[in-house]
Design a protein around this motif. Structure first.
Motif, PDB file in Angstrom:
ATOM      1  N   ILE A  45      43.268  33.149  38.168  1.00  0.00           N
ATOM      2  CA  ILE A  45      42.317  32.787  37.351  1.00  0.00           C
ATOM      3  C   ILE A  45      41.764  34.045  37.286  1.00  0.00           C
ATOM      4  CG2 ILE A  45      39.869  32.399  37.434  1.00  0.00           C
ATOM      5  CD1 ILE A  45      40.994  29.325  39.602  1.00  0.00           C
ATOM      6  N   TYR A  46      41.099  34.812  37.933  1.00  0.00           N
ATOM      7  CA  TYR A  46      40.825  36.281  37.305  1.00  0.00           C
ATOM      8  C   TYR A  46      41.964  37.222  36.258  1.00  0.00           C
ATOM      9  CZ  TYR A  46      36.537  37.414  39.568  1.00  0.00           C
ATOM     10  OH  TYR A  46      35.465  37.833  40.049  1.00  0.00           O
ATOM     11  N   GLY A  47      42.979  36.745  36.554  1.00  0.00           N
ATOM     12  CA  GLY A  47      44.001  37.729  35.439  1.00  0.00           C
ATOM     13  C   GLY A  47      44.138  36.478  33.951  1.00  0.00           C
ATOM     14  N   THR A  48      43.970  34.926  34.293  1.00  0.00           N
ATOM     15  CA  THR A  48      43.785  34.815  32.697  1.00  0.00           C
ATOM     16  C   THR A  48      42.283  35.041  31.512  1.00  0.00           C
ATOM     17  OG1 THR A  48      45.095  32.968  34.146  1.00  0.00           O
ATOM     18  CG2 THR A  48      43.861  32.139  32.322  1.00  0.00           C
ATOM     19  N   VAL A  49      41.881  34.693  32.543  1.00  0.00           N
ATOM     20  CA  VAL A  49      40.395  35.034  32.183  1.00  0.00           C
ATOM     21  C   VAL A  49      40.338  37.025  31.644  1.00  0.00           C
ATOM     22  CG1 VAL A  49      37.948  35.201  31.857  1.00  0.00           C
ATOM     23  CG2 VAL A  49      39.223  33.502  33.251  1.00  0.00           C
ATOM     24  N   LEU A  50      41.141  37.529  32.646  1.00  0.00           N
ATOM     25  CA  LEU A  50      40.462  39.356  31.959  1.00  0.00           C
ATOM     26  C   LEU A  50      41.541  39.517  30.728  1.00  0.00           C
ATOM     27  CD1 LEU A  50      41.084  42.429  34.260  1.00  0.00           C
ATOM     28  CD2 LEU A  50      42.474  42.176  32.577  1.00  0.00           C
ATOM     29  N   ILE A  51      42.624  39.062  30.986  1.00  0.00           N
ATOM     30  CA  ILE A  51      43.668  38.798  30.076  1.00  0.00           C
ATOM     31  C   ILE A  51      43.103  37.637  28.377  1.00  0.00           C
ATOM     32  CG2 ILE A  51      46.055  38.217  28.848  1.00  0.00           C
ATOM     33  CD1 ILE A  51      47.024  38.847  31.967  1.00  0.00           C
ATOM     34  N   GLY A  52      42.965  37.061  28.238  1.00  0.00           N
ATOM     35  CA  GLY A  52      42.209  35.753  27.515  1.00  0.00           C
ATOM     36  C   GLY A  52      41.246  36.839  26.881  1.00  0.00           C
ATOM     37  N   PHE A  53      39.927  37.633  28.029  1.00  0.00           N
ATOM     38  CA  PHE A  53      38.951  38.776  26.720  1.00  0.00           C
ATOM     39  C   PHE A  53      39.316  39.773  26.587  1.00  0.00           C
ATOM     40  CE2 PHE A  53      36.153  35.547  29.604  1.00  0.00           C
ATOM     41  CZ  PHE A  53      35.141  35.752  28.214  1.00  0.00           C
ATOM     42  N   SER A  54      40.798  40.180  26.943  1.00  0.00           N
ATOM     43  CA  SER A  54      41.117  41.763  26.451  1.00  0.00           C
ATOM     44  C   SER A  54      41.919  41.245  25.069  1.00  0.00           C
ATOM     45  CB  SER A  54      42.430  41.701  27.165  1.00  0.00           C
ATOM     46  OG  SER A  54      43.249  43.096  27.071  1.00  0.00           O
ATOM     47  N   ALA A  55      42.131  39.875  24.679  1.00  0.00           N
ATOM     48  CA  ALA A  55      43.340  39.476  23.297  1.00  0.00           C
ATOM     49  C   ALA A  55      41.776  39.118  22.554  1.00  0.00           C
ATOM     50  CB  ALA A  55      43.640  38.382  23.224  1.00  0.00           C
ATOM     51  N   LEU A  87      42.141  46.344  27.135  1.00  0.00           N
ATOM     52  CA  LEU A  87      42.627  45.540  28.810  1.00  0.00           C
ATOM     53  C   LEU A  87      42.129  45.953  29.821  1.00  0.00           C
ATOM     54  CD1 LEU A  87      44.174  43.238  30.225  1.00  0.00           C
ATOM     55  CD2 LEU A  87      45.899  45.158  30.385  1.00  0.00           C
ATOM     56  N   TYR A  88      41.740  47.504  29.299  1.00  0.00           N
ATOM     57  CA  TYR A  88      40.598  48.619  30.215  1.00  0.00           C
ATOM     58  C   TYR A  88      39.533  48.344  30.211  1.00  0.00           C
ATOM     59  CZ  TYR A  88      37.847  52.059  32.114  1.00  0.00           C
ATOM     60  OH  TYR A  88      36.830  53.302  32.419  1.00  0.00           O
ATOM     61  N   PHE A  89      39.041  47.421  29.437  1.00  0.00           N
ATOM     62  CA  PHE A  89      37.254  47.224  29.046  1.00  0.00           C
ATOM     63  C   PHE A  89      37.210  46.127  29.618  1.00  0.00           C
ATOM     64  CE2 PHE A  89      33.927  45.655  26.625  1.00  0.00           C
ATOM     65  CZ  PHE A  89      32.599  46.808  26.713  1.00  0.00           C
ATOM     66  N   SER A  90      38.238  45.305  29.310  1.00  0.00           N
ATOM     67  CA  SER A  90      37.698  44.604  29.581  1.00  0.00           C
ATOM     68  C   SER A  90      37.828  43.767  31.630  1.00  0.00           C
ATOM     69  CB  SER A  90      39.215  42.680  29.533  1.00  0.00           C
ATOM     70  OG  SER A  90      38.974  41.751  30.038  1.00  0.00           O
ATOM     71  N   ALA A  91      38.931  44.442  32.148  1.00  0.00           N
ATOM     72  CA  ALA A  91      38.284  44.467  33.592  1.00  0.00           C
ATOM     73  C   ALA A  91      37.546  45.040  33.598  1.00  0.00           C
ATOM     74  CB  ALA A  91      39.528  45.252  33.719  1.00  0.00           C
ATOM     75  N   ASP A 101      32.131  54.804  29.465  1.00  0.00           N
ATOM     76  CA  ASP A 101      33.104  54.958  28.643  1.00  0.00           C
ATOM     77  C   ASP A 101      33.055  54.685  27.003  1.00  0.00           C
ATOM     78  OD1 ASP A 101      34.807  53.537  29.893  1.00  0.00           O
ATOM     79  OD2 ASP A 101      36.447  54.983  30.395  1.00  0.00           O
ATOM     80  N   ILE A 102      33.887  53.249  27.424  1.00  0.00           N
ATOM     81  CA  ILE A 102      33.807  52.509  26.207  1.00  0.00           C
ATOM     82  C   ILE A 102      32.898  51.512  26.526  1.00  0.00           C
ATOM     83  CG2 ILE A 102      35.165  50.667  25.741  1.00  0.00           C
ATOM     84  CD1 ILE A 102      37.680  51.660  27.377  1.00  0.00           C
ATOM     85  N   VAL A 103      32.135  51.093  25.092  1.00  0.00           N
ATOM     86  CA  VAL A 103      30.816  50.813  25.152  1.00  0.00           C
ATOM     87  C   VAL A 103      30.923  49.810  23.743  1.00  0.00           C
ATOM     88  CG1 VAL A 103      28.537  51.137  24.579  1.00  0.00           C
ATOM     89  CG2 VAL A 103      29.523  52.831  25.373  1.00  0.00           C
TER      90      VAL A 103
END
Length: 135
Positions: A45-55, A87-91, A101-103
């Motif tokens: 579930i965390y992976g799906t949400v993380l990748i979804g927000f990254s997209a 992906l990094y920012f989403s995680a 570092d990313i805003v």
């Protein structure tokens, strides 16, 4: 057309994962203190949400206005570099409070707030699912 479809799939996967976790009819969560199935389910579930927000970040970043700044400079580079950064920012947003570092700017702030709220409430929803009493 392809971007809109990708955006729709990302939003659908996020909503489906969250509805699955917060649904009162979830039967996949095992009732017990330690279960490898519970950890796998939470990880997926965390992976799906993380990748979804990254997209979502990637699609919005490719738009006319930048939504992420890296060291006060708008994110630039190849699509691979931007996907990696999103992906990094989403995680970091989902799993912690971020490093700075990313805003996010503009619309990105609202998306990041929603993702952070989901990241903070997901563990509570999972614990409630594991330990709720069947009535």
């Amino acid at each position: 057309m392809g971007t809109a479809f990708f955006f729709f799939i990302a939003i659908f996967s996020i909503l489906y994962s969250l509805m699955y976790l917060w649904s009162s009819t979830t039967t996949k969560v095992n009732k017990g203190f330690i279960s490898i199935n519970n950890y796998i389910l939470l990880f997926l579930i965390y992976g799906t949400v993380l990748i979804g927000f990254s997209a979502v970040y990637f699609i919005l970043e490719r738009g006319p206005h930048p939504i992420l700044l890296e060291h006060t400079i708008p994110v630039d580079g190849s699509n691979y570099h931007i996907m990696e950064l999103c992906l990094y920012f989403s995680a970091i947003t989902l799993l912690s409070v971020g490093y700075g570092d990313i805003v996010p700017v503009g619309l990105g702030r609202w998306v990041a707030m929603i993702e952070a709220l989901i990241g903070y409430t997901m563990p509570a929803a999972f614990v409630l699912q594991v330990f709720r009493e069947d009535r």
